[in-house]
Write a protein that holds these residues in place. Sequence first.
Motif, PDB file in Angstrom:
ATOM      1  N   THR A  49      86.533  16.185 -74.927  1.00  0.00           N
ATOM      2  CA  THR A  49      86.850  15.124 -73.978  1.00  0.00           C
ATOM      3  C   THR A  49      86.499  15.572 -72.565  1.00  0.00           C
ATOM      4  O   THR A  49      85.958  14.803 -71.772  1.00  0.00           O
ATOM      5  CB  THR A  49      88.336  14.752 -74.067  1.00  0.00           C
ATOM      6  OG1 THR A  49      88.619  14.384 -75.403  1.00  0.00           O
ATOM      7  CG2 THR A  49      88.662  13.575 -73.161  1.00  0.00           C
ATOM      8  N   GLU A  50      86.766  16.858 -72.264  1.00  0.00           N
ATOM      9  CA  GLU A  50      86.408  17.366 -70.939  1.00  0.00           C
ATOM     10  C   GLU A  50      84.908  17.329 -70.725  1.00  0.00           C
ATOM     11  O   GLU A  50      84.423  16.903 -69.676  1.00  0.00           O
ATOM     12  CB  GLU A  50      86.936  18.791 -70.760  1.00  0.00           C
ATOM     13  CG  GLU A  50      88.336  18.801 -70.224  1.00  0.00           C
ATOM     14  CD  GLU A  50      88.910  20.196 -70.130  1.00  0.00           C
ATOM     15  OE1 GLU A  50      88.132  21.167 -70.199  1.00  0.00           O
ATOM     16  OE2 GLU A  50      90.128  20.297 -69.997  1.00  0.00           O
ATOM     17  N   ARG A  51      84.157  17.772 -71.742  1.00  0.00           N
ATOM     18  CA  ARG A  51      82.699  17.742 -71.628  1.00  0.00           C
ATOM     19  C   ARG A  51      82.219  16.305 -71.430  1.00  0.00           C
ATOM     20  O   ARG A  51      81.343  16.023 -70.631  1.00  0.00           O
ATOM     21  CB  ARG A  51      82.051  18.316 -72.905  1.00  0.00           C
ATOM     22  CG  ARG A  51      82.487  19.711 -73.253  1.00  0.00           C
ATOM     23  CD  ARG A  51      81.630  20.765 -72.590  1.00  0.00           C
ATOM     24  NE  ARG A  51      80.219  20.556 -72.765  1.00  0.00           N
ATOM     25  CZ  ARG A  51      79.473  21.126 -73.722  1.00  0.00           C
ATOM     26  NH1 ARG A  51      80.028  21.945 -74.564  1.00  0.00           N
ATOM     27  NH2 ARG A  51      78.173  20.901 -73.794  1.00  0.00           N
ATOM     28  N   GLU A 105      83.911  13.689 -70.277  1.00  0.00           N
ATOM     29  CA  GLU A 105      84.285  13.130 -68.976  1.00  0.00           C
ATOM     30  C   GLU A 105      83.382  13.666 -67.865  1.00  0.00           C
ATOM     31  O   GLU A 105      82.987  12.938 -66.962  1.00  0.00           O
ATOM     32  CB  GLU A 105      85.742  13.465 -68.649  1.00  0.00           C
ATOM     33  CG  GLU A 105      86.759  12.765 -69.539  1.00  0.00           C
ATOM     34  CD  GLU A 105      87.041  11.349 -69.072  1.00  0.00           C
ATOM     35  OE1 GLU A 105      86.803  11.057 -67.892  1.00  0.00           O
ATOM     36  OE2 GLU A 105      87.499  10.543 -69.900  1.00  0.00           O
ATOM     37  N   ALA A 106      83.073  14.972 -67.954  1.00  0.00           N
ATOM     38  CA  ALA A 106      82.195  15.564 -66.951  1.00  0.00           C
ATOM     39  C   ALA A 106      80.812  14.922 -67.024  1.00  0.00           C
ATOM     40  O   ALA A 106      80.170  14.665 -66.007  1.00  0.00           O
ATOM     41  CB  ALA A 106      82.093  17.074 -67.161  1.00  0.00           C
ATOM     42  N   LEU A 151      80.199  11.855 -68.126  1.00  0.00           N
ATOM     43  CA  LEU A 151      80.324  10.489 -67.611  1.00  0.00           C
ATOM     44  C   LEU A 151      80.236  10.466 -66.091  1.00  0.00           C
ATOM     45  O   LEU A 151      79.635   9.581 -65.503  1.00  0.00           O
ATOM     46  CB  LEU A 151      81.673   9.896 -68.014  1.00  0.00           C
ATOM     47  CG  LEU A 151      81.830   9.314 -69.403  1.00  0.00           C
ATOM     48  CD1 LEU A 151      83.232   8.755 -69.574  1.00  0.00           C
ATOM     49  CD2 LEU A 151      80.814   8.219 -69.658  1.00  0.00           C
TER      50      LEU A 151
END
Lengths: 365, 422
Positions: A356-358, A360-361, A363
Amino acid sequence: MRLAAKTLLALTTAGALAALATAAPAQELVVVSWGGAYSKSQQNAYHDPYMQANPGVKIVNDDSAPEAVSKLRAMNEVKNVTWDLVDAVASDAIRLCDEGLAEPINHDEVLAPAPDGSPASKDFGAFIVSECFIPQIVYSTTFGYRKDKLATAPTSVCDVFDLKKFPGKRSLEKKPINNFEWALLCDGVAPDKIYDVMGADGGVDRALKKLDTIKDQVIWWTKGAQTPQLLADGEVVIGSTYNGRLFSVIEEEKQPIGMLWDWQVFDIDGWIIPAGTKNLEAVKKYLRYATDTQRLADQAKYISYGPTRASSAPLVGKHATLGIDMKAHMPTDPKNAKTTLLYNYEFWADNQDDFTERFEAWLAK
Amino acid sequence: MTDVTGTNGELVTADGRPLRASLARALRRQKLQALLLVAPLFLFILVSFVLPIADMLFRSVENSIVAKVLPETTTALRSWDPQGDALPGEEVYAALYRDMLIAAKNRTATRVGQRLNYESSGFSSLFRSSARKVKRIKAGPYKPAMIKAHKKWGKLETWQVIANYNARYTPGYFYAAVDARIDTDGGVTMQDEDKRIYVNLFLRTLGLSLTITLATLVLGFPAAYLLALLPTAKSNLLLILVLLPFWTSLLVRTTAWIALLQQQGVINEFLVFLSIVGTDDRPRLIHNQVGTVIAMTHILLPFMVLPLYSVMKTIPKSYVRAAISLGAHPWRAFWAVYFPSTVPGIGAGAILVFILAIGYYITPDLVGGTSGTFISNRIALHISSSLNWGLAAALGVILLGIVLALYLLYDKIVGIDNMKLG
């Protein structure tokens, strides 16, 4: 003055007696679910018939399922669990069970066997993904498209990534789950190797690179109702959402939208009993009734999600108000389920935070 | 008149006590009474507001779960050097085995797994499967047995993470909240480039909130000015127009903006109809920052108009008239006389709007797309879906810190006692 006092006394006594008379037999069960059409289908298929058969039980609906995991955790911390039964998707059920917030059950003991006598664990089969989880329905995340705005109807999930043949905006969920699977699949990964590739070095980059090809044409959704609305408004020509939402926008609201079942991703929704419930026995009794073969088949009359019991499938009939045969609208129908994926729950439990972090980054780039 | 002074020259009251003490007593009683009057409110705020927030903030550093579930392991690990390149010895694995047996029985193993999974992917399944398999291990040596149960127990990195995150209190969540992390060797490094999100989000939240505050000021000032100038009957009618959206559900207003701003929406259709834009290059007004700014400016506008209006109403109209009659140009009269008197209202409105904007999340979530979301959207995600409450709390503490810092800055520059809410 004295007369007034006497009248008041008489009134309060009568009131108290009346309250006693009506309150005595009721046992309240607080059932937490998703609200809207889904809770209504449960009310019609399970709650109402059960309350009719057991006048002593009152089932109270609470629509907190979207926040159930965090609320259950909070309730458990203060040791005051006020819920008796909670509707949860499989991944949340696994997590609740892991954390000791859900009651493990013996499926064959608590749940009714199939009409042919085979035990519940066999009837539900692989859908029992955790010892705390009592499966209810199968739903899928799949695509709907505007029939009038696309020259040809898309037939494959990879058409979503084909901007030349199918120009226009798309809507996808603002989460790595599902999108990564579809991206890798359409990047040429064999269906049974998807999670191996995703988990290996460079797997996420590969999925994101594929998503890059359509990134500026995507509207990202966070609520299930958004894609049906975006499709109806003509904002997007194709978009992913839950199959039940598409059913209602197509069949109930008669919008010019078609279903694309190719590589729908199955997920399971079901019950968990919160650890620490004060009505364990009553809940188990209710569960035995609410998850038997007929009840699960009945629910499909009100909403287009498939029953998880193998023995329920042949009993699925017509929609209660629209009168259309629901079998053809079940995600589990053989015609719709030619190509399907089932979540790898363990894989996502490990990788969701990281991915999710990857995502979001990516996005934000 | 006779007894006003005591033996050592002090003033005394009629009953012979020193006046000073007597006054202090009376004052004390008054203070006590006042305290008793505010006590219910104070207790209410303490119980329902201060304590829960303090508890939540405490979670940003709290990390007792690892040491609580793996007590023997964390003790045994103290003698191991995480910077070295040797795996821990048999005694650590034996301690781990004993801890895991108890954890499996109490169903707490996966909780630790989940906690450590926030720091490094794979711990969730490591602890889940180890808790299942540990019961099958009958006898030592435990090192090979545990590594056989899950190969990750044979990896140096696994042990480094446990060693770095087993203290009762950890700054780890705060590092994560500013895109840093504790490295495997114990030092602090920046997060990988492709995982940095939070610093950008904080900056974006501040920037957009500031833009929204300015936009509400630009739109709200003339509106409040008009309201203050009109006779009461008319201004009351107009005030209702300001308040009307205030009484409408937030979700309804947000959804209305979606219908207006989307590419097939009312505004774009109208622009195409007037041939201002072609049908194929309709501007994107929603699912980006523009959408967030427009929708939130509208939603927060009353919070600017109302304080401005209440301040402007108290400014006597004769001031400006006097300035003009003394020869000032109307513009100069406005800027030199009227405007400075509205500063308390501007301050109050700006602070209200800014602080409300910085914590918004439903509206940015629905209209913000990918470029118009706020830090609060991530906090909400960590509270309700990823359940990483520690990180959510750390992000919240930082946000609170930023707001307080800005508040102090405001106090320094404008002066807080200058603010007027109504």
